[in-house]
Design an enzyme around this catalytic site. Structure first.
Site, mmCIF file in Angstrom:
data_model
loop_
_atom_site.group_PDB
_atom_site.id
_atom_site.type_symbol
_atom_site.label_atom_id
_atom_site.label_comp_id
_atom_site.label_asym_id
_atom_site.label_seq_id
_atom_site.Cartn_x
_atom_site.Cartn_y
_atom_site.Cartn_z
ATOM 1 N N HIS A 187 58.648 48.549 49.681
ATOM 2 C CA HIS A 187 58.802 49.203 48.381
ATOM 3 C C HIS A 187 58.244 48.358 47.245
ATOM 4 O O HIS A 187 58.537 47.170 47.134
ATOM 5 C CB HIS A 187 60.285 49.491 48.131
ATOM 6 N N SER A 191 58.858 52.126 40.918
ATOM 7 C CA SER A 191 60.010 52.893 41.385
ATOM 8 C C SER A 191 60.436 53.875 40.297
ATOM 9 O O SER A 191 59.623 54.682 39.850
ATOM 10 C CB SER A 191 61.135 51.950 41.809
ATOM 11 N N ASP A 220 56.792 51.857 52.906
ATOM 12 C CA ASP A 220 57.896 52.002 51.958
ATOM 13 C C ASP A 220 58.825 53.084 52.493
ATOM 14 O O ASP A 220 58.507 54.271 52.438
ATOM 15 C CB ASP A 220 57.339 52.395 50.586
#
Length: 616
Positions: free
Chosen positions: A369, A222, A338
């Site tokens: 995710h 991320s 995601d």
């Protein structure tokens, strides 16, 4: 202070002597420890395995920028974890480096601190409520212990750093600004002997990284996966390989979509200024300066939450624009489902890097995710580019995709992504509103128009399952008699008219019948999605209000995908206006009319039209 300085060489000697005695006590071989490789992978080495004997220390690396306006160059807080042999035996090892804005705590969560999505399109949004300043979670010399158990035993040094304006790192967070690229660059320069590191944020006692071979790899997930790419765009020498996992490669594509104000799934109303507040755990003394100059001046005045247009502010936070200096080998990792950091973030970079010619591979899975590649893949990547072992990884298949129902560490290899055997197949619409129309390979004659009425109260899943509703249009293929493999990026062309000067436009590709069972897989229902602002039909940088009742052609991509649609399912194209989980929520009632004769969707079908016909 003088006594302490004189004592340090003595303490260091005693420390090394203690380590040598400790080594004998645990039966370590007299031969110097070194990395071991088998089948092209770094192996766990017993001499590196015991964390009780790892050396841990922290320092501050001087950067080339002053982002917090205090008149001196910012220093980044860095922590190091390395095998004791780097001290006792003079062993030099490569580094696996992870940087993050999250290591020292984050701000308050909750919808009340997001922008209120309940607003009219094109209107000035109501002010956002702010939470109290982030309270740093301590003066920890150890920033994080992530990655250590994977990499230190395999013959790597693990380094962590807090990004600018977070934790004990100086500066301001900019959420994609230049300092977030230059900060990890400075750390890599220090690891390679080109920048200064110090024992304190304001002192002059230097620390060197003479235990580093000058080879550095980066990874993270991320935001922590964004920073490796940011560092690589500087072209810094020594950064040999990166493995970004679900990276945010463009903050425009995170908070906007084809001119539309769109939010990441699960964070309705979040925007870049909230993320700034959320990560801002840095120096309290410079917080007011950062808030004023970064959040209030740069972000709030230029992020354009009214129109959603792409501009210089967003272009400066789009790493696709900065790839020219990049030379590191890149293993991208992302999930096709995601809906936080949508898959286009990695696909757009992957496609650009292939054209650029740097070593590139991709790992995609079917989950949500996050989700790194299997440790075997990561190990081969770092072994090749950090240790220099010729394991042939650059000759491995370019794309690895976890198939539906398979475990994440069992991906299927393909020569590339999208699947080279996929080709675009165009599908046309036939009416059926307010029930379901058809989606077929043949265009209907005089299909006419159909209309829907916007109402954000109904979420996409409810609309897709509805047998009858005026709030969406849906068009279905016949039932599949054989599975169909989609691989690539669908593209839709819609000719529409709106009853108002502005309207949300949302498109889902779904697999029906919908599976509501408790064992339903993430791939069972939603194939992919896309969003656009019809006002940006000509340009991403300039909105043109719609003339009510006038038809306009809008073309845009849906999110990339690679999915096998099961036998017995139907593929459905759903067109609606406001997407409850992603877009703004204007007052219900806007009417969209679709010209079916001028509307179509192109799907990337493995085997092309022939395969699809066979499946029917």
């Amino acid at each position: 202070m003088l006594l302490l300085r004189l004592a340090r060489p003595i303490l260091s000697t005693l420390f090394i002597f203690t380590l040598l005695l400790a080594g004998r006590s645990v039966g370590i071989a007299a031969d110097p420890a070194k990395p071991v490789f088998k089948d092209g992978e770094a192996q766990v080495v017993k001499a590196f395995e015991d964390s009780d004997y790892w050396i841990r220390h922290d320092l501050w690396v001087k950067t080339e920028f002053d982002s917090d306006g205090d008149g001196k160059l910012d220093r980044m807080h860095v922590s190091v974890t390395r095998p004791r042999q780097t001290e006792s035996e003079g062993l030099k090892l490569p580094v696996v480096y992870n940087s993050s804005p999250y290591f020292a705590g984050t701000g308050a969560k909750g919808d009340e601190y997001f922008w209120n999505p309940r607003q009219e399109l094109g209107a000035t949004p109501p002010e956002r409520k702010h939470f109290d300043a982030v309270e740093r979670t301590g003066m920890r010399p150890i920033i994080s212990k992530r990655h250590e158990k994977d990499w230190v035993p395999r013959g790597y040094i693990v380094v962590h750093s807090s990004s600018p304006g977070t934790g004990l790192s100086e500066g301001c967070p900019t959420v994609g600004g230049d300092n977030e690229s230059l900060a990890p660059k400075a750390v890599i320069d220090w690891l390679c002997g080109r920048a200064d590191g110090f024992t304190s944020p304001d002192g002059d006692e230097k620390v060197t990284a003479d235990w580093c071979t000058g080879k550095v790899g980066m990874t993270g997930t991320s935001y922590n996966g964004t920073i490796p790419l940011a560092a690589a765009t500087t072209g810094v020498d020594g950064l040999e390989a990166i493995i970004p996992v679900a990276p945010n490669t463009s903050y425009y594509h995170y908070y906007r979509s084809n001119g539309l104000v769109r939010h990441p799934y699960g964070y309705l109303g979040e925007d870049i200024d909230y993320l700034y507040d959320f990560i801002h755990s840095g120096n309290e003394a410079r917080r007011e300066y950062c808030d004023c100059n970064v959040r209030d001046e740069e972000m709030l005045k230029h992020f354009d939450r009214v129109n959603g247009d792409y501009n210089d502010f967003w272009a400066g936070r789009d790493y696709l624009n900065d790839l020219e200096p990049l030379k590191a080998a890149v293993l991208m990792a992302h999930a096709f489902n995601d809906w936080n950091v949508v898959p286009e973030h990695s696909v757009r970079i992957y496609e650009a890097l292939k054209k650029k010619g740097v070593p590139t591979q991709a790992f995609f899975h079917q989950g949500g995710h996050g989700g790194p590649p299997p440790i075997k893949m990561m190990n081969r990547w770092f072994t090749r580019y950090l240790h220099g072992v010729e394991n042939g990884v650059e000759k491995d298949p370019r794309a690895w995709i976890v198939r539906e129902g398979d475990k994440q560490d069992k991906p299927t290899s393909y020569s590339d992504y999208p699947n080279p055997d996929a080709s675009p197949v165009t599908f046309y619409l036939s009416g059926g509103a307010p029930e379901r129309g058809s989606l077929s390979l043949q265009a209907a004659e005089d299909a006419g128009t159909e209309s829907l009425v916007d109402n954000f109260s109904f979420d996409g899943a409810s609309l897709a399952q509805a047998e009858w509703t005026e709030h969406r249009l849906i068009y279905m293929t016949p039932e599949l008699k054989e599975p169909i493999h989609l691989s690539g990026t669908p593209r839709i062309t819609i000719k529409l008219a709106s009853s108002k000067p502005a309207a949300n436009l949302s498109v889902w590709l779904v697999s029906l019948p919908w599976n509501n069972g408790k064992n339903a897989k993430i791939t069972d229902n939603i194939i992919t999605r896309g969003w656009a602002d019809p006002q940006n039909r000509r340009s991403m940088t300039e909105s043109e209000p719609l003339v009510p009742g006038t038809f306009y052609e809008v073309s845009f991509d849906l999110q990339p995908d690679d999915q096998v649609i099961a036998k017995g399912q139907q593929i459905g194209l759903m067109i609606f206006s406001s997407d409850k989980d992603f877009t703004l929520h204007p007052t219900p009632g806007t009417k969209l009319t679709i010209d079916l004769d001028a509307t179509s969707i192109s799907l990337p079908v493995v085997g092309g039209k022939k395969a699809f016909k066979k499946a029917l």
